[in-house]
Design a protein around this motif. Structure first.
Motif, PDB file in Angstrom:
ATOM      1  N   LEU A  65       2.804   0.702 -12.404  1.00  9.62           N
ATOM      2  CA  LEU A  65       4.203   0.277 -12.389  1.00  9.62           C
ATOM      3  C   LEU A  65       4.705  -0.114 -11.000  1.00  9.62           C
ATOM      4  CD1 LEU A  65       5.666   3.054 -14.735  1.00  9.62           C
ATOM      5  CD2 LEU A  65       5.198   0.665 -15.326  1.00  9.62           C
ATOM      6  N   HIS A  66       3.803  -0.346 -10.053  1.00 10.06           N
ATOM      7  CA  HIS A  66       4.242  -0.553  -8.678  1.00 10.06           C
ATOM      8  C   HIS A  66       5.183  -1.739  -8.497  1.00 10.06           C
ATOM      9  CE1 HIS A  66       0.808  -3.331  -8.646  1.00 10.06           C
ATOM     10  NE2 HIS A  66       1.348  -3.896  -7.582  1.00 10.06           N
ATOM     11  N   ARG A  67       5.222  -2.637  -9.443  1.00  4.51           N
ATOM     12  CA  ARG A  67       6.138  -3.790  -9.344  1.00  4.51           C
ATOM     13  C   ARG A  67       7.302  -3.696 -10.327  1.00  4.51           C
ATOM     14  NH1 ARG A  67       1.437  -7.902  -8.030  1.00  4.51           N
ATOM     15  NH2 ARG A  67       1.660  -7.807  -5.779  1.00  4.51           N
ATOM     16  N   LEU A  68       7.543  -2.528 -10.865  1.00  7.42           N
ATOM     17  CA  LEU A  68       8.615  -2.353 -11.849  1.00  7.42           C
ATOM     18  C   LEU A  68       9.965  -2.788 -11.293  1.00  7.42           C
ATOM     19  CD1 LEU A  68       9.572  -1.322 -14.607  1.00  7.42           C
ATOM     20  CD2 LEU A  68       9.738   0.957 -13.594  1.00  7.42           C
TER      21      LEU A  68
ATOM     22  N   PHE B  84      15.688   0.573  -7.624  1.00  4.40           N
ATOM     23  CA  PHE B  84      15.873   0.207  -9.030  1.00  4.40           C
ATOM     24  C   PHE B  84      14.768   0.820  -9.886  1.00  4.40           C
ATOM     25  CE2 PHE B  84      15.024  -2.663 -12.622  1.00  4.40           C
ATOM     26  CZ  PHE B  84      16.255  -2.597 -13.269  1.00  4.40           C
ATOM     27  N   ALA B  85      13.540   0.729  -9.406  1.00  2.30           N
ATOM     28  CA  ALA B  85      12.407   1.304 -10.144  1.00  2.30           C
ATOM     29  C   ALA B  85      12.588   2.808 -10.304  1.00  2.30           C
ATOM     30  CB  ALA B  85      11.093   1.001  -9.429  1.00  2.30           C
ATOM     31  N   GLU B  86      12.975   3.470  -9.223  1.00  2.00           N
ATOM     32  CA  GLU B  86      13.191   4.918  -9.309  1.00  2.00           C
ATOM     33  C   GLU B  86      14.295   5.241 -10.305  1.00  2.00           C
ATOM     34  OE1 GLU B  86      14.127   8.733  -6.470  1.00  2.00           O
ATOM     35  OE2 GLU B  86      15.282   6.899  -6.162  1.00  2.00           O
ATOM     36  N   SER B  87      15.387   4.487 -10.272  1.00  2.00           N
ATOM     37  CA  SER B  87      16.514   4.778 -11.158  1.00  2.00           C
ATOM     38  C   SER B  87      16.141   4.597 -12.632  1.00  2.00           C
ATOM     39  CB  SER B  87      17.730   3.925 -10.808  1.00  2.00           C
ATOM     40  OG  SER B  87      17.512   2.569 -11.121  1.00  2.00           O
TER      41      SER B  87
ATOM     42  N   VAL C  59       6.902   9.776 -10.862  1.00  2.00           N
ATOM     43  CA  VAL C  59       6.410   8.403 -10.698  1.00  2.00           C
ATOM     44  C   VAL C  59       7.498   7.558 -10.031  1.00  2.00           C
ATOM     45  CG1 VAL C  59       5.630   6.329 -11.925  1.00  2.00           C
ATOM     46  CG2 VAL C  59       4.840   8.597 -12.655  1.00  2.00           C
ATOM     47  N   GLY C  60       8.745   7.762 -10.435  1.00  2.00           N
ATOM     48  CA  GLY C  60       9.859   7.048  -9.820  1.00  2.00           C
ATOM     49  C   GLY C  60       9.949   7.309  -8.332  1.00  2.00           C
TER      50      GLY C  60
END
Length: 176
Positions: free
Chosen positions: A84-87, A118-121, A132-133
């Motif tokens: 998900l590194h580009r989520l 944004f990915a973390e949220s 993971v976030g």
């Protein structure tokens, strides 16, 4: 004694049945989390499908994690984070991610530097994916504090985020 043994045996069977049901439920939950990761990874890869390089990135990240003797949960989180590194790119305007950082305007660069937040949220309120976030949030931090989003020091960067960054940058460099 015989009556007690029968009661213990009956209760043992009941507990074994309950344990089997719980084990099946846990497996279903784990499968649901993996399905969620699949969905998010496909969303992050839009408009393209996930590439072969994503699979290679995951293999390399897990190889590094195993070499560093990470435990199973840490390896699971590392695998998910690498996938998900580009989520966070989902929050960016189309076409922006195809530009190099040097070619971005200051406004675009500002937006880009927030994609990890944004990915973390997105993952923060999913208990199984909140770690993971955090990995995704810190994947662009650097040793000399010039990274983003928080410019934290080396010791503050989670190990898994360092691994994701190395693997990501290695394959991005290979692909130009």
């Amino acid at each position: 004694n015989s009556a007690l043994e029968e009661k213990v045996e009956a209760r043992t069977h009941e507990l074994e049945a309950a344990n089997a049901m719980l084990s099946e439920t846990v497996q279903q939950l784990e499968a649901s989390y993996e399905t969620m990761v699949d969905l998010l990874a496909n969303l992050a890869a839009l408009p393209h499908h996930e590439s072969e390089s994503t699979r290679r990135k995951i293999e390399l990240a897990l190889g590094i994690g195993k070499e560093l003797k990470l435990d199973e949960q840490a390896l699971t989180n590392l695998r998910r984070a690498t996938r998900l590194h580009r989520l966070g790119w989902c929050a960016l305007p189309r076409g922006q991610t195809s530009k190099s950082l040097n070619a971005m305007t200051s406004e675009e660069l500002g937006q880009y530097k927030h994609h990890t937040l944004f990915a973390e949220s997105l993952l923060l309120n999913v208990p199984e994916l909140s770690a993971v976030g955090k990995i995704l949030k810190f994947q662009h931090e650097t040793y000399e504090r010039s990274g983003f989003p928080e410019r934290i020091a080396t010791e503050g960067i989670p190990l898994a985020a360092k691994i994701v960054a190395v693997v990501r940058d290695y394959y991005d460099a290979l692909s130009g």
